[in-house]
Structures are given as structure tokens and as C-alpha cells.
Write a protein that holds these residues in place. Structure first.
Motif, PDB file in Angstrom:
ATOM      1  N   VAL A 124       0.832  -1.228  -0.116  1.00  0.00           N
ATOM      2  CA  VAL A 124       0.116   0.055   0.023  1.00  0.00           C
ATOM      3  C   VAL A 124       0.797   1.150   0.014  1.00  0.00           C
ATOM      4  N   GLY A 125       2.080   1.023   0.897  1.00  0.00           N
ATOM      5  CA  GLY A 125       2.899   2.561   0.653  1.00  0.00           C
ATOM      6  C   GLY A 125       3.538   2.561  -0.533  1.00  0.00           C
ATOM      7  N   GLY A 126       3.832   1.530  -1.455  1.00  0.00           N
ATOM      8  CA  GLY A 126       4.703   1.670  -2.380  1.00  0.00           C
ATOM      9  C   GLY A 126       3.603   2.463  -3.607  1.00  0.00           C
ATOM     10  N   LEU A 127       2.429   1.643  -3.520  1.00  0.00           N
ATOM     11  CA  LEU A 127       1.201   2.042  -4.589  1.00  0.00           C
ATOM     12  C   LEU A 127       0.877   3.528  -4.268  1.00  0.00           C
ATOM     13  N   SER A 128       0.758   3.831  -2.984  1.00  0.00           N
ATOM     14  CA  SER A 128       0.336   5.404  -2.660  1.00  0.00           C
ATOM     15  C   SER A 128       1.287   6.185  -3.169  1.00  0.00           C
ATOM     16  N   MET A 129       2.738   5.910  -2.933  1.00  0.00           N
ATOM     17  CA  MET A 129       3.708   6.855  -3.343  1.00  0.00           C
ATOM     18  C   MET A 129       3.706   7.084  -4.904  1.00  0.00           C
ATOM     19  N   PHE A 130       3.456   5.540  -5.612  1.00  0.00           N
ATOM     20  CA  PHE A 130       3.544   6.275  -7.144  1.00  0.00           C
ATOM     21  C   PHE A 130       2.318   6.856  -7.576  1.00  0.00           C
ATOM     22  N   ILE A 131       1.083   6.683  -7.129  1.00  0.00           N
ATOM     23  CA  ILE A 131      -0.238   7.329  -7.551  1.00  0.00           C
ATOM     24  C   ILE A 131       0.105   9.042  -7.221  1.00  0.00           C
ATOM     25  N   ASP A 132       0.359   8.895  -5.648  1.00  0.00           N
ATOM     26  CA  ASP A 132       0.580  10.394  -5.323  1.00  0.00           C
ATOM     27  C   ASP A 132       1.521  11.050  -6.073  1.00  0.00           C
ATOM     28  N   SER A 133       2.554  10.655  -6.537  1.00  0.00           N
ATOM     29  CA  SER A 133       3.533  11.269  -7.445  1.00  0.00           C
ATOM     30  C   SER A 133       3.020  11.829  -8.819  1.00  0.00           C
ATOM     31  N   MET A 134       1.921  11.189  -9.194  1.00  0.00           N
ATOM     32  CA  MET A 134       1.390  11.486 -10.486  1.00  0.00           C
ATOM     33  C   MET A 134       0.183  12.538 -10.232  1.00  0.00           C
ATOM     34  N   TYR A 135      -0.450  12.393  -9.015  1.00  0.00           N
ATOM     35  CA  TYR A 135      -1.745  13.084  -8.520  1.00  0.00           C
ATOM     36  C   TYR A 135      -1.388  13.863  -7.076  1.00  0.00           C
ATOM     37  N   PRO A 136      -0.394  14.804  -6.920  1.00  0.00           N
ATOM     38  CA  PRO A 136      -0.401  15.106  -5.565  1.00  0.00           C
ATOM     39  C   PRO A 136      -1.510  15.232  -4.680  1.00  0.00           C
ATOM     40  N   GLY A 137      -1.431  14.842  -3.345  1.00  0.00           N
ATOM     41  CA  GLY A 137      -2.412  14.713  -2.378  1.00  0.00           C
ATOM     42  C   GLY A 137      -3.449  13.883  -2.476  1.00  0.00           C
ATOM     43  N   VAL A 138      -3.523  12.933  -3.384  1.00  0.00           N
ATOM     44  CA  VAL A 138      -4.394  11.871  -3.632  1.00  0.00           C
ATOM     45  C   VAL A 138      -4.262  10.777  -2.293  1.00  0.00           C
TER      46      VAL A 138
END
Length: 276
Positions: A124-138
Motif C-alpha cells: 500500500v505504501g509503494g502504491l500510494s507513493m506511485f499514484i501520489d507522485s502523479m496526482y499530488p495529495g491523492v
């Protein structure tokens, strides 16, 4: 458990056997004490009744504390996965294997359940970092959304307005199987390059709205009802006096559902942001 629900409550031994500290066990002990004085009998009568903690039965406090322990490991694993996103894939594989092992074990294993929580945290941490890097604050928004859905579901359950009735469970299982099949097909279409959209079928627009938004809301509804199933199972387990060790299974079930809910909200928010 696979997704939602609590397998311990399908275990006949958890319900058909006499609960720990039952009246039958007490009568056996008293039967052997044939020479009690009247004062001893009076003292015995005046003693307070043993509660669930003294008789080794599961309580709501047990479930809460063990669930918090699992979620704490998810958070710790999530922080590590955020810093080292390369651990996302190993965490996903380990979490899948441990999840299946825990789901089919007849007896709960504290170590395996905590290991599952830590592995899922990495994913979950890796997935969150990956998606948040594309859409900050998600990612923070997904966490807040998960907490809000959990709180709302718990309030509805406590009010008695929503229950996992047999009829509702039939619809839930049909919808769950359908969603699982869709997810597998969508993943296959993405892997084999049939669809070049990063969300697969979810990224296809229908009347100007990405299908992922509609499907995401549906999946979040499924995860929310899965929480109702978990709450119902826990309530039944406490009322029927199952062994305290099964509070680990209840905690495992809640952890699985909350992670599923978080991932669905995270994906929905990413699809919405990508449509801006």
C-alpha cells in the motif's frame, strides 16, 4: 479470508462447543467438592460473576486492540514502502500468499496475521507513493475517505439500519464474484496490451464519464458492505462466546477489508484527477 467477512464464524467448533468457563464445567468442579461448609457456600455465592476476560472469551476490546496492532503494522510498512517503492511488488506477493494462508487456516496465527499486515503495508505504501507522485495529495485524501466510510458504516451498523441479512448476503456474494471476474479480465487486457489505457476498461468513457468512476463507486459500496459483514460476524462471535484467540481472525478480517477499501478510494480519486 479473501475479501471481507470473517471465516472464524463459519467454523463449527467455534460455536458448537461449550464456551470457555461454561456452566457445565463449573458444575463438574463443584461436584467434586462435597464437603463445603455453609460459610464457604455463602462466600462462593457472594463472589462476582466471571466476565468474558476471566473465562477466555472474545470481547470487543480484544478485537479493537488487535485490529489497532494490525493497522499500526500497516502504517509502519506503508511508511517503509513509501520510502522504498521497490518493495511494493514483494509486499503484494507476500501479502497475497499470507492472506490466503490466514484465510484457510482453521486456527488463527498471530504471527502470520501480523506478517500479513506488514507485507500489505509495504504494498500500500509503494502504491500510494506511485499514484501520489502523479496526482499530488491523492494519498492523504484516500486515507481520510477510508476513515469517513468506516465511521459512517459503523454508525449505520450500530443504529441497526444496515444488517448483513441472508438476502443481502446473496446479492453481496454475486456482486463480489462479478467484480472479481471483471478485475481479472481488466488486468489481463492491460497485461497483454489489448488496452493501452493505464486503467484498462476503467479508463474508457461512457457518456463523458470514465467507467472507472462508476465501477469505483460500486466497489467502494461492496467494501463498505463487507465491513457490515465483518461487524455482524464479530457481534455474533462475542454474543456466542467464542474463544478469545479468534479475535485475531476478526482483526485480520477488518484489516483486509480496510486495505481493500483504501485501494478502491485511492484508485477512484486518481481516475477523477486524471480526468481534470
Amino acid at each position: 479470508m479473501a475479501i471481507g467477512g470473517n471465516p472464524v464464524f463459519n467454523n463449527p467448533k467455534a460455536f458448537r462447543g461449550s464456551p470457555a468457563g461454561s456452566a457445565a464445567a463449573g458444575s463438574t468442579v463443584l461436584a467434586g467438592q462435597t464437603q463445603l461448609t455453609s460459610q464457604q457456600l455463602q462466600d462462593l455465592y457472594n463472589q462476582p460473576s466471571a466476565g468474558p476476560a476471566q473465562t477466555g472469551r472474545m470481547t470487543y476490546d480484544d478485537v479493537i486492540m488487535k485490529t489497532l496492532a494490525c493497522l499500526a503494522l500497516v502504517v509502519v510498512g506503508g511508511a517503509i514502502g513509501w520510502m522504498y517503492p521497490i518493495l511494493m511488488i514483494p509486499g503484494m506477493i507476500a501479502g497475497l500468499v499470507l492472506g490466503l494462508v490466514n484465510a484457510f487456516k482453521k486456527e488463527p496465527s498471530k504471527g502470520l496475521i501480523l506478517a500479513y499486515a506488514a507485507a500489505e503495508g509495504l504494498f500500500v505504501g509503494g502504491l500510494s507513493m506511485f499514484i501520489d507522485s502523479m496526482y499530488p495529495g491523492v494519498a492523504p485524501q484516500a486515507v481520510l475517505g477510508t476513515v469517513c466510510v468506516f465511521a459512517a458504516t459503523l454508525v449505520l451498523f450500530k443504529s441497526g439500519k444496515v444488517r448483513a441479512t441472508p438476502k443481502a448476503m446473496r446479492f453481496f456474494m454475486i456482486a463480489l464474484v462479478g467484480y472479481a471476474l471483471f478485475s481479472l479480465v481488466n488486468l489481463g487486457l492491460m497485461w497483454f496490451g489489448v488496452l493501452d489505457n493505464q486503467w484498462g476498461v476503467r479508463g474508457v468513457e461512457f457518456m463523458g464519464i470514465p467507467l472507472g468512476v462508476i465501477i469505483g463507486l460500486f466497489a467502494i459500496g461492496l467494501a463498505a458492505f463487507s465491513l457490515i459483514v465483518d461487524f455482524t460476524s464479530i457481534e455474533q462471535g462475542v454474543k456466542q462466546g467464542v474463544d478469545r484467540k479468534y479475535s485475531w481472525t476478526a482483526a485480520f478480517g477488518l484489516t483486509v477489508t480496510l486495505i481493500w477499501l483504501y485501494v478502491e478510494i485511492l484508485r477512484l480519486l486518481a481516475i477523477l484527477r486524471g480526468d481534470e
